[in-house]
Design a protein around this motif. Sequence first.
Motif, mmCIF file in Angstrom:
data_model
loop_
_atom_site.group_PDB
_atom_site.id
_atom_site.type_symbol
_atom_site.label_atom_id
_atom_site.label_comp_id
_atom_site.label_asym_id
_atom_site.label_seq_id
_atom_site.Cartn_x
_atom_site.Cartn_y
_atom_site.Cartn_z
ATOM 1 N N ARG A 64 47.434 45.896 52.594
ATOM 2 C CA ARG A 64 46.187 45.360 53.152
ATOM 3 C C ARG A 64 44.978 46.214 52.757
ATOM 4 O O ARG A 64 43.883 45.686 52.553
ATOM 5 C CB ARG A 64 46.306 45.269 54.668
ATOM 6 C CG ARG A 64 45.090 44.692 55.334
ATOM 7 C CD ARG A 64 45.285 44.518 56.838
ATOM 8 N NE ARG A 64 46.029 43.285 57.080
ATOM 9 C CZ ARG A 64 47.291 43.221 57.476
ATOM 10 N NH1 ARG A 64 47.980 44.317 57.690
ATOM 11 N NH2 ARG A 64 47.875 42.070 57.676
ATOM 12 N N GLY A 65 45.144 47.510 52.633
ATOM 13 C CA GLY A 65 44.029 48.381 52.245
ATOM 14 C C GLY A 65 43.499 48.033 50.863
ATOM 15 O O GLY A 65 42.289 48.028 50.635
ATOM 16 N N ILE A 66 44.399 47.731 49.937
ATOM 17 C CA ILE A 66 43.990 47.334 48.583
ATOM 18 C C ILE A 66 43.303 45.977 48.622
ATOM 19 O O ILE A 66 42.272 45.761 47.987
ATOM 20 C CB ILE A 66 45.200 47.335 47.628
ATOM 21 C CG1 ILE A 66 45.694 48.767 47.428
ATOM 22 C CG2 ILE A 66 44.861 46.670 46.295
ATOM 23 C CD1 ILE A 66 46.991 48.890 46.673
ATOM 24 N N VAL A 67 43.847 45.079 49.408
ATOM 25 C CA VAL A 67 43.253 43.744 49.551
ATOM 26 C C VAL A 67 41.860 43.856 50.171
ATOM 27 O O VAL A 67 40.929 43.158 49.752
ATOM 28 C CB VAL A 67 44.154 42.837 50.420
ATOM 29 C CG1 VAL A 67 43.481 41.523 50.731
ATOM 30 C CG2 VAL A 67 45.491 42.612 49.746
ATOM 31 N N SER A 68 41.713 44.736 51.141
ATOM 32 C CA SER A 68 40.417 44.906 51.801
ATOM 33 C C SER A 68 39.344 45.298 50.797
ATOM 34 O O SER A 68 38.234 44.768 50.812
ATOM 35 C CB SER A 68 40.510 45.980 52.894
ATOM 36 O OG SER A 68 41.426 45.592 53.881
ATOM 37 N N ARG A 69 39.678 46.219 49.896
ATOM 38 C CA ARG A 69 38.710 46.636 48.882
ATOM 39 C C ARG A 69 38.442 45.502 47.889
ATOM 40 O O ARG A 69 37.294 45.183 47.603
ATOM 41 C CB ARG A 69 39.226 47.856 48.103
ATOM 42 C CG ARG A 69 39.363 49.103 48.887
ATOM 43 C CD ARG A 69 38.097 49.847 49.217
ATOM 44 N NE ARG A 69 36.991 49.562 48.358
ATOM 45 C CZ ARG A 69 35.733 49.633 48.754
ATOM 46 N NH1 ARG A 69 35.447 50.000 49.966
ATOM 47 N NH2 ARG A 69 34.758 49.361 47.937
#
Length: 169
Positions: A123-128
């Motif tokens: 999710r952190g990668i998707v958030s960026r």
Amino acid sequence: MILQQLKGEFEQEVNSTRKLLQAVPEKDIDYKPSDISWTMGELAQHIATIYYWYVGTLTEDIYDMAADHVKRGEPNDIKATLALFESNVEKARAALNALTEQKLLDNWTMKVGEKVVLGPMPRGIVSRGFLFNHIYHHRGELIVYLRATGNKVPGMYGPTYEETVPVST
């Protein structure tokens, strides 16, 4: 640690996005640089809509875009787009504030119906990529639209060219 940085960036960039959307003039709302491009109003509305996607991205492990329906209003009404933006920012802020560091590590998937279109990935990668960078990309496009129509571009990271050049009288 990363979550606090994301929250800080979110708040700073919301202000920049707001300034940019407020710079969209009604007189040029139907401008588009090519036949395959969005109008300025459609592009502004898309930027406002991305903030709505924060909720599904940050709160659901599998986000089905086909099952999620956002009411956007007319893209040729910049006041409606600004209201959509403000409403979506509040929803995005709430989702971001409910997020934990652990949830940033959890896998997330985007589907449209049964078709997987993104993920699974943390999710952190998707958030960026899907949220933050997506907005920045389209803001850059909107800046080009504003300049192409002779409109002022607001400073977001310091003064713009238009803000530093003396006006001739």
